[in-house]
Write a protein that holds these residues in place. Structure first.
Motif, PDB file in Angstrom:
ATOM      1  N   THR A 115     -65.957 -32.910   3.560  1.00  0.00           N
ATOM      2  CA  THR A 115     -65.439 -33.518   2.322  1.00  0.00           C
ATOM      3  C   THR A 115     -65.870 -32.757   1.076  1.00  0.00           C
ATOM      4  N   ARG A 116     -66.939 -31.955   1.183  1.00  0.00           N
ATOM      5  CA  ARG A 116     -67.461 -31.277  -0.012  1.00  0.00           C
ATOM      6  C   ARG A 116     -66.496 -30.237  -0.543  1.00  0.00           C
ATOM      7  N   SER A 117     -65.824 -29.523   0.351  1.00  0.00           N
ATOM      8  CA  SER A 117     -64.896 -28.482  -0.091  1.00  0.00           C
ATOM      9  C   SER A 117     -63.785 -29.082  -0.930  1.00  0.00           C
ATOM     10  N   ALA A 118     -63.228 -30.200  -0.464  1.00  0.00           N
ATOM     11  CA  ALA A 118     -62.164 -30.856  -1.219  1.00  0.00           C
ATOM     12  C   ALA A 118     -62.693 -31.379  -2.556  1.00  0.00           C
ATOM     13  N   TRP A 119     -63.864 -31.977  -2.537  1.00  0.00           N
ATOM     14  CA  TRP A 119     -64.464 -32.501  -3.763  1.00  0.00           C
ATOM     15  C   TRP A 119     -64.650 -31.392  -4.795  1.00  0.00           C
ATOM     16  N   ASN A 120     -65.115 -30.255  -4.364  1.00  0.00           N
ATOM     17  CA  ASN A 120     -65.383 -29.150  -5.289  1.00  0.00           C
ATOM     18  C   ASN A 120     -64.111 -28.563  -5.886  1.00  0.00           C
ATOM     19  N   ARG A 121     -62.974 -28.778  -5.246  1.00  0.00           N
ATOM     20  CA  ARG A 121     -61.704 -28.265  -5.775  1.00  0.00           C
ATOM     21  C   ARG A 121     -61.080 -29.190  -6.826  1.00  0.00           C
ATOM     22  N   LEU A 122     -61.558 -30.418  -6.944  1.00  0.00           N
ATOM     23  CA  LEU A 122     -60.959 -31.378  -7.862  1.00  0.00           C
ATOM     24  C   LEU A 122     -61.327 -31.084  -9.310  1.00  0.00           C
ATOM     25  N   ASP A 123     -60.421 -31.421 -10.215  1.00  0.00           N
ATOM     26  CA  ASP A 123     -60.717 -31.226 -11.635  1.00  0.00           C
ATOM     27  C   ASP A 123     -61.638 -32.343 -12.131  1.00  0.00           C
ATOM     28  N   PRO A 124     -62.367 -32.120 -13.215  1.00  0.00           N
ATOM     29  CA  PRO A 124     -63.346 -33.093 -13.708  1.00  0.00           C
ATOM     30  C   PRO A 124     -62.772 -34.472 -13.998  1.00  0.00           C
ATOM     31  N   TYR A 198     -55.145 -41.477  -2.538  1.00  0.00           N
ATOM     32  CA  TYR A 198     -55.911 -41.496  -1.292  1.00  0.00           C
ATOM     33  C   TYR A 198     -55.274 -40.565  -0.254  1.00  0.00           C
ATOM     34  N   LYS A 199     -53.954 -40.627  -0.125  1.00  0.00           N
ATOM     35  CA  LYS A 199     -53.254 -39.761   0.820  1.00  0.00           C
ATOM     36  C   LYS A 199     -53.476 -38.297   0.474  1.00  0.00           C
ATOM     37  N   ARG A 200     -53.448 -37.990  -0.807  1.00  0.00           N
ATOM     38  CA  ARG A 200     -53.670 -36.607  -1.242  1.00  0.00           C
ATOM     39  C   ARG A 200     -55.074 -36.148  -0.873  1.00  0.00           C
ATOM     40  N   LEU A 201     -56.055 -37.014  -1.067  1.00  0.00           N
ATOM     41  CA  LEU A 201     -57.435 -36.660  -0.733  1.00  0.00           C
ATOM     42  C   LEU A 201     -57.597 -36.375   0.760  1.00  0.00           C
ATOM     43  N   ILE A 202     -57.004 -37.241   1.589  1.00  0.00           N
ATOM     44  CA  ILE A 202     -57.099 -37.039   3.034  1.00  0.00           C
ATOM     45  C   ILE A 202     -56.475 -35.701   3.425  1.00  0.00           C
ATOM     46  N   GLN A 203     -55.316 -35.407   2.868  1.00  0.00           N
ATOM     47  CA  GLN A 203     -54.651 -34.145   3.184  1.00  0.00           C
ATOM     48  C   GLN A 203     -55.483 -32.961   2.729  1.00  0.00           C
ATOM     49  N   ASP A 204     -56.106 -33.087   1.568  1.00  0.00           N
ATOM     50  CA  ASP A 204     -56.908 -31.989   1.027  1.00  0.00           C
ATOM     51  C   ASP A 204     -58.167 -31.765   1.864  1.00  0.00           C
ATOM     52  N   VAL A 205     -58.810 -32.860   2.279  1.00  0.00           N
ATOM     53  CA  VAL A 205     -60.032 -32.733   3.074  1.00  0.00           C
ATOM     54  C   VAL A 205     -59.732 -32.133   4.443  1.00  0.00           C
ATOM     55  N   THR A 206     -58.639 -32.563   5.070  1.00  0.00           N
ATOM     56  CA  THR A 206     -58.379 -32.177   6.460  1.00  0.00           C
ATOM     57  C   THR A 206     -57.623 -30.861   6.611  1.00  0.00           C
TER      58      THR A 206
END
Length: 253
Positions: A115-124, A198-206
């Protein structure tokens, strides 16, 4: 993401760095061997579904065996769907230790996503929004009615099943901010207003998930606060038998 280390290097700090680690066992460990290994991470926790535990096993060790005796037999769909273990509990286990006793030559893999990789890609701005959100987690969508449930109304069943609310963004004691998403347990409870996010986050993480093809004697350990995982359904004729221990984090350093 999956890093190989030796048993004496297993620690909460190692899992905070790598998310998932792989150990090679010289011999097939006994339930007590696996339990002793798991104590390197913290305090092993008893699993409440004792149907996955043979009578001679310690209460903290479960057996997932697709050719079990009818009591310990794990359904083919066990663990399918992206999740973090037992997030329907108020205090989910921090770590999972899984040992392959016997595996098929093909199939039965486990996928992992950090999950960290996806979190680090998000804007502030999006990070700030997510820090304000919470999700309810429950087993309502995955629970299978058994003989012990006969005679209970649907309302009674739903009332007795565990559920918990957790912040989407978690502050990990060693790894900074991580995401608690666990769609197997939370997706049905996501508010309509947040469904697309939420769907976007799941797709980004996986999207950067890795797949582990098991070999007999291998032990994987992972930090549930950092990674999600999903079992690949196995419906073949060969045996897939795994031992598992989940562990509470007893150290915050």
């Amino acid at each position: 993401m999956i890093t190989r280390i030796t048993a004496d290097q297993l620690s909460p700090q190692a899992l905070a760095r790598h998310g998932v680690i792989c150990l090679e066992a010289d011999d097939s460990p006994s339930p007590n061997d696996l339990l002793r290994l798991a104590t390197r991470l913290g305090e092993p926790v008893a699993f409440r579904l004792d149907k996955y535990r043979p009578a001679h096993y310690p209460e903290q060790v479960t057996l997932l065996d697709n050719q079990g005796d009818g009591v310990t037999s794990a359904p083919r769909s066990f663990g399918e769907g992206w999740h973090q273990d037992s997030t329907y509990l108020a205090k989910p286990p921090a770590f999972t230790v899984l040992c392959a006793l016997q595996v098929p030559g093909k199939g039965g893999e486990t996928r992992f996503a950090d999950t960290r990789s996806a979190w680090n890609r998000l804007d502030p701005a999006l990070k700030h929004k997510l820090r304000q959100l919470q999700l309810e987690h429950s087993v309502h969508g995955s629970y299978r009615v058994g003989e012990a449930d006969v005679g209970r109304s649907l309302g009674e069943l739903m009332e007795r099943l565990p559920r918990a609310v957790h912040p989407v963004v978690q502050q990990h004691p060693r790894a900074g901010e991580t995401l608690c998403l666990s769609p197997l347990y939370a997706e049905r409870q996501v508010a309509v207003a947040h469904a697309s996010l939420y769907k976007r986050l799941i797709q980004d993480v996986t999207r950067e998930a890795v797949k582990h093809c098991w070999q007999a004697g291998q032990i994987l350990a992972w930090d549930n606060r950092i990674v999600m995982h999903a079992a690949s359904g196995y419906a073949g004729p060969h045996r897939r038998c795994m031992m598992r221990v989940v562990v509470a984090d007893t150290s915050a350093t």
